[in-house]
Every structure is written in C-alpha cells, then in structure tokens.
Motif scaffolding. Structure first.
Motif, PDB file in Angstrom:
ATOM      1  N   GLY A 120       0.719  -1.144   0.031  1.00 11.84           N
ATOM      2  CA  GLY A 120      -0.083  -0.109   0.152  1.00 11.84           C
ATOM      3  C   GLY A 120       0.790   1.519   0.110  1.00 11.84           C
ATOM      4  O   GLY A 120       0.370   2.075  -0.702  1.00 11.84           O
ATOM      5  N   THR A 121       1.900   1.189   0.747  1.00  6.14           N
ATOM      6  CA  THR A 121       2.801   2.588   0.852  1.00  6.14           C
ATOM      7  C   THR A 121       3.330   2.658  -0.702  1.00  6.14           C
ATOM      8  O   THR A 121       3.680   3.790  -1.042  1.00  6.14           O
ATOM      9  CB  THR A 121       3.988   2.163   1.812  1.00  6.14           C
ATOM     10  OG1 THR A 121       3.295   1.896   3.234  1.00  6.14           O
ATOM     11  CG2 THR A 121       4.884   3.579   1.949  1.00  6.14           C
ATOM     12  N   LEU A 122       3.803   1.392  -1.281  1.00 10.32           N
ATOM     13  CA  LEU A 122       4.514   1.811  -2.422  1.00 10.32           C
ATOM     14  C   LEU A 122       3.331   2.277  -3.636  1.00 10.32           C
ATOM     15  O   LEU A 122       3.873   3.188  -4.484  1.00 10.32           O
ATOM     16  CB  LEU A 122       4.751   0.253  -3.056  1.00 10.32           C
ATOM     17  CG  LEU A 122       6.096  -0.229  -2.284  1.00 10.32           C
ATOM     18  CD1 LEU A 122       6.325  -1.475  -2.796  1.00 10.32           C
ATOM     19  CD2 LEU A 122       7.110   0.736  -2.733  1.00 10.32           C
ATOM     20  N   ARG A 356      -4.410   6.913  -0.740  1.00  7.93           N
ATOM     21  CA  ARG A 356      -4.826   6.155   0.427  1.00  7.93           C
ATOM     22  C   ARG A 356      -6.115   5.344  -0.172  1.00  7.93           C
ATOM     23  O   ARG A 356      -5.998   3.919   0.373  1.00  7.93           O
ATOM     24  CB  ARG A 356      -5.267   6.961   1.469  1.00  7.93           C
ATOM     25  CG  ARG A 356      -5.720   6.347   2.772  1.00  7.93           C
ATOM     26  CD  ARG A 356      -4.498   5.706   3.432  1.00  7.93           C
ATOM     27  NE  ARG A 356      -4.779   5.027   4.690  1.00  7.93           N
ATOM     28  CZ  ARG A 356      -4.056   4.280   5.279  1.00  7.93           C
ATOM     29  NH1 ARG A 356      -2.810   4.154   4.924  1.00  7.93           N
ATOM     30  NH2 ARG A 356      -4.475   3.397   6.421  1.00  7.93           N
ATOM     31  N   ALA A 357      -6.690   5.858  -1.005  1.00  8.22           N
ATOM     32  CA  ALA A 357      -8.156   4.876  -1.221  1.00  8.22           C
ATOM     33  C   ALA A 357      -7.800   4.093  -2.350  1.00  8.22           C
ATOM     34  O   ALA A 357      -8.378   2.887  -2.407  1.00  8.22           O
ATOM     35  CB  ALA A 357      -9.296   6.142  -1.693  1.00  8.22           C
ATOM     36  N   ALA A 358      -6.616   4.375  -3.027  1.00  3.08           N
ATOM     37  CA  ALA A 358      -6.120   3.517  -4.402  1.00  3.08           C
ATOM     38  C   ALA A 358      -5.833   2.151  -3.721  1.00  3.08           C
ATOM     39  O   ALA A 358      -5.873   1.094  -4.564  1.00  3.08           O
ATOM     40  CB  ALA A 358      -5.396   4.193  -5.131  1.00  3.08           C
ATOM     41  N   PHE A 359      -5.387   1.948  -2.438  1.00  2.00           N
ATOM     42  CA  PHE A 359      -5.100   0.524  -1.967  1.00  2.00           C
ATOM     43  C   PHE A 359      -5.723   0.045  -0.703  1.00  2.00           C
ATOM     44  O   PHE A 359      -5.895  -1.305  -0.469  1.00  2.00           O
ATOM     45  CB  PHE A 359      -3.407   0.808  -1.866  1.00  2.00           C
ATOM     46  CG  PHE A 359      -3.350   1.338  -0.482  1.00  2.00           C
ATOM     47  CD1 PHE A 359      -3.202   0.729   0.625  1.00  2.00           C
ATOM     48  CD2 PHE A 359      -2.815   2.470  -0.195  1.00  2.00           C
ATOM     49  CE1 PHE A 359      -2.933   1.283   2.063  1.00  2.00           C
ATOM     50  CE2 PHE A 359      -2.512   3.293   0.979  1.00  2.00           C
ATOM     51  CZ  PHE A 359      -2.426   2.343   2.061  1.00  2.00           C
ATOM     52  N   VAL A 360      -6.443   0.899  -0.138  1.00  2.14           N
ATOM     53  CA  VAL A 360      -6.999   0.411   1.075  1.00  2.14           C
ATOM     54  C   VAL A 360      -8.244  -0.471   0.861  1.00  2.14           C
ATOM     55  O   VAL A 360      -8.326  -1.755   1.259  1.00  2.14           O
ATOM     56  CB  VAL A 360      -7.574   1.551   2.130  1.00  2.14           C
ATOM     57  CG1 VAL A 360      -8.523   0.955   3.204  1.00  2.14           C
ATOM     58  CG2 VAL A 360      -6.428   2.213   2.840  1.00  2.14           C
TER      59      VAL A 360
END
Length: 541
Positions: A120-122, A356-360
């Motif tokens: 997610g950070t990546l 943030r929304a793109a991976f959570v």
C-alpha cells in the motif's frame, strides 16, 4: 597579554550566555510538556480533542508568543533536527509499540498488515509522485529533479495513525486496532527505507536492472532488519535468564532491557538497515521472552517505563511541530507567492486522499476473499476507518522533508522552502482537521465499542498481551485452551482451510521444545530453586 585575557573573558561570557539560554529553553519546553499532559487529562472525555492535537495547538500558541517577543525573528526555542527525531525520539515510540502489541492479533493478520504497510505504501508513493510531477511542473514551483519528486512520494506516503489509535480500543475492536496499528509501523519503516533507497541510487539513468536492484535492496532491508531485532531480543532474554541478574539488583535488569532495546535500533542504523523494523520486532521478542525472565517488580517497572518514554516522546514531537510551523525563515521565501504554497499543499492533500483510497479498498477486498469467517473479514465501515486513519501526516513526514529540502534546518532555495511550508501545512491541516473529526467519525461508524484513550491500556500490571503466545486462535491465553484440544489436520485441504490454527500449533510445539528451554519466557521454570522466575512460572503454568 591584556588583549588575550580580554578575549578569553569575552568568549567565556558568550559561552555562559549561551548555556543560560539553553537552560531557559529547556525549562520552558519541559513546562510546556507538563501543560500538555495536564490539558490532555482535562480534555480526556472531550468529543473532539486528544493529546496529539492538544500538544500541536499549544506548540502553535507558544510559537506565536515567542514570535511576538523576538520581534518576528524566531518562533521556536529548540532547533529541529532529524537526528534528534530519528535517534532519540522515534526509538522509544516504536519499541513500546512492539512491546505492548497484542501479538496474537498482529501475527494472525500479518499478511493483511504487510500488504497495507508495504504494498500500500508503494502504491501511495507512486500515485503521489506521479501527481506531484505533473502538477508542480505546471505551477512553476522551481527546479525540482526526479529524485525530489520520488522523495516527495516517500515523504507523504508516511502516515501517522496516533490520533486514531488513541480513540480505538484493542480489546473492543481487536481486528481493526491491529490493522491500523500494524500498518502504521510497517508504513513508517517502508517510507524510511524507500526514502533512503531513493537517496542512494543514481536516478538519472533509470532502467529495469536498477528497478530490480531497488526491489532486491528493499526486501533485503526488510528481512535483515527483522532478523536483527529478533536476534537482539533473544540475546537479551538469554543473558538475563542465564545470569539471573534480578537476584542482586532489579535496577540492573531493567537497565539492561532498556539498553539492549536501544542497542538494536542503533545497530540497525550503524549497518544501514531499518531501525524502525528492528526495534519493533525486538520489542515483540522481549515481551515474549525477556519480560518473563525478570522479577515481578521489574516487569511492572519496565512496562510502565517504556509506555511513559513513548508517551513523552510523542508529546514532544507534536509540541515542536506546532512551534516550528511558524518559522519565519521558511515562510519569507513564499511570502511573495502565498497562492503557490497553498496550491501545492492542496494538491498534496488531494493526492494523499487518492493514494490512500487506491490501495485500502482493493487490498481489503482481496483480503476478504481469503477469509471464510465473517468476523475475520474487514467490513466497509472498518475499511473507511482504516482509510481515514492513514490520512494524517506527522513527525516522520516532517523529518524526511527536512532531510531532503533543508541544510542543517535552513532553507535557501524557493522551491525547497515551498516544499517545507507545504509539508508543514499538510501536517497541521491533516492532524488538526482530520484529527478533530476522528472521534465523531468512529462513534458514527462504530457506535458500540467503548471510546478510550491509549493511556487506559496500561492499567493492568500483567496484560494478556504478555501472557499469550506469539500466535494464537480466538482465545486469549493457553489457560483458556485447557480441555480444548487443537486437532492435527488430517489432510492438506484441512491444513490450508485452517492455516492459523496449524501455524499456531506448530509454533507452540517449536516454542515449547526448543525456544523456551534456552531463552525462558512464560511458564519457564529456571534451574535455580526458589527464584522469582520459578514462582512466577508456577503461577502462570
């Protein structure tokens, strides 16, 4: 000769004045820390406030007062240093996080936590880097290189979930708390490792081999840092168990635990590994083995000492960030074009929300596909809270921004000043505005769980998180397993359908047979008869 004596007296007078100024500064800062603690206690039940926001607002107010008294020359009494942050303030916070964590929930959700914190950070870093590159080139911010844009991605991918964790209760919402907490630690480590990797690579010649080298270096840092923390924790457990230091002095075993924990962080920094990951896993191992090898009084002392050091360090950081937000030197560079700084801050906030929304939500969907039990799945409301928890930015982002865009805390280029002021604006806005809305949001989405402060989690002198094995099932301790046999899976399909129970059973067997006889831990009876460890072992057994 007289001239030389006059010069020496003058220098001594300057040193004395400098020392006195430092003493005054430290007195004022300690008084402010006390004020933060008192106000935090008084606002404990407030619907909107928490200790982090209180410290931040006190820092801003103090900065305004200092700015007025200094005639607009300075707004802070201490000079911010990323070395101060990374060497002295961050280690106790991260170590206590590992020392106090409920290990059962953390390791049961380890794959989800790792995917959020690392993958997610990546993803967030890529989105922020790409968006900032396109937007800032159109805004005429100044000369920024590709390394600067990649650093911006790493800087603003670093989350600060302190506000959310102060509201959540890990006993009431164990799954949600472990995901938010675990992701925060892995996220910080990933962001710092990414930032250091970006600075160490030649980014003018990008090709697939460099990308593979970058990925390999990242995995090496992740694994090596974890192993170093585990080895240091096991070494402390072995030394304290073998020497039984507590029979002569409990002070020595407490001091040894603290120094070994700090040594793990410094060894990681010395060998260019991730000190955050190292000291976190050192804390987990120490709570599982070392903590049970010391006397009962040392257990209480270490538990509260680590929690207190972490608490003070967190307040110190937020207090200083509030004061540094009004630093005149940085703002004077953007005074001729305040709209550019505001636009840059707005773009970064928008990218943070999007990244943030793109991976959570996608990663939560994939995680739910692997879970059969409904209570193990992440509900949509929980996903919203996880997304919200990672919107706030804090001291890690500040420290990385200072490292990239300042020289010894000073800014000389307009583009660098805009990035520093934008970072300050994002940290202030996200912490205050998003932080103020955290309690009402969680009460709206999770009306049943009890809202408490993180301080209430340290009331018990023997918390269950210290008594449970590193991996566990839905029960809290082995005492609960009496009369409940964990059946050995009789087929590969059965093994894969209950992987948590399988890993738990194998880990307990390995831990009881090989690890505890060497490193001690809960229920271990030492060789020396009548020692406190033996009595405690019989008590827990």
């Amino acid at each position: 000769m007289a001239i030389e004596m006059t010069s020496i007296v003058s220098k001594l007078s300057m040193l004395s004045t400098s020392d006195h100024a430092s003493v005054v500064s430290m007195n004022l800062f300690v008084a402010l820390l006390c004020a933060c603690i008192v106000l935090g206690h008084l606002l404990e039940e407030n619907r909107w406030m928490n200790e982090s926001i209180t410290a931040l607002l006190i820092g801003i107010c103090t900065g305004v007062v200092i700015l007025l008294f200094s005639g607009g020359k300075s707004s802070h009494i201490l000079v911010f240093s990323e070395d101060l942050f990374f060497i002295y303030l961050l280690p106790p916070i991260i170590f206590n996080a590992g020392f106090q964590v409920k290990k059962k929930q953390f390791f049961v959700n380890f794959m989800t936590i790792t995917s959020f914190g690392a993958i997610g950070t990546l993803i967030s870093c890529v989105i922020i880097t790409t968006g900032a590159t396109f937007a800032f080139k159109r805004m005429d911010i100044g000369p920024l290189e590709i390394g600067d844009y990649l650093a911006i991605g790493a800087i603003f991918a670093a989350t600060d979930s302190v506000c959310t964790l102060q509201v959540l209760n890990q006993d009431e919402t164990p799954l949600l708390y472990s995901l938010v907490f675990g992701e925060g630690v892995v996220n910080d480590a990933t962001s710092v490792v990414l930032f250091n990797a970006i600075q160490s690579f030649d980014l003018n010649q990008l090709n697939p081999s460099i990308a593979l080298h970058f990925l390999g270096n990242f995995l090496y840092l992740f694994v090596a840092s974890t192993l170093l923390g585990v080895v240091t924790g096991l070494l402390s457990a072995y030394v304290i168990k073998k020497l039984y230091i507590g029979r002569h002095s409990t002070d020595r075993e407490v001091a040894l635990m603290m120094l070994m924990a700090y040594l793990s962080y410094m060894l990681a920094e010395l060998t260019y590994l991730s000190g955050i990951l190292t000291v976190f896993f050192c804390g987990i191992v120490m709570s599982h083995y070392t903590w049970h090898n010391v006397t009962q009084s040392s257990r209480i002392t270490t538990k509260h000492s680590f929690a207190t050091l972490s608490f003070v360090a967190e307040i110190f950081i937020f207090l200083y960030v509030g004061m540094d937000a009004l630093d005149i030197e940085k703002w004077k560079f953007v005074s001729d074009s305040p709209g550019t700084s505001i636009a840059a801050s707005s773009v970064l906030l928008g990218l943070i929300l999007l990244g943030r929304a793109a991976f959570v939500f996608p990663l939560s969907f994939l995680s739910n596909l692997t879970k059969k039990s409904q209570h193990q799945k992440i509900s949509f409301r929980q996903q919203v809270i996880i997304w919200w928890a990672g919107l706030m930015r804090g001291a890690v982002s500040m420290a990385l921004a200072y490292n990239q865009f300042t020289m010894s805390g000073h800014t000389q280029l307009r583009s660098n000043a805009i990035m520093i002021t934008s970072t300050i604006t994002v940290v202030l806005f996200s912490t205050v505005v998003f932080g103020l809305l955290t309690k009402p949001l969680i009460r709206l989405l999770l009306p049943h769980p009890k809202i408490t402060s993180s301080m209430t989690t340290t009331e018990s002198t023997t918390p269950k998180s210290f008594i449970v094995p590193l991996l566990g099932d839905s029960r809290d301790s082995e005492a609960d397993l009496e009369g409940h046999e964990i059946h050995r899976p009789n087929s590969l399909r059965a093994l894969l359908s209950t992987p948590t129970h399988t890993v738990h059973r194998l880990w307990r067997k390995f831990d009881d047979s090989f690890m505890r006889p060497v490193f001690g831990g809960r229920g271990f009876v030492p060789v020396e008869p009548g020692s406190p460890s033996e009595r405690n072992g019989n008590q827990w057994g």
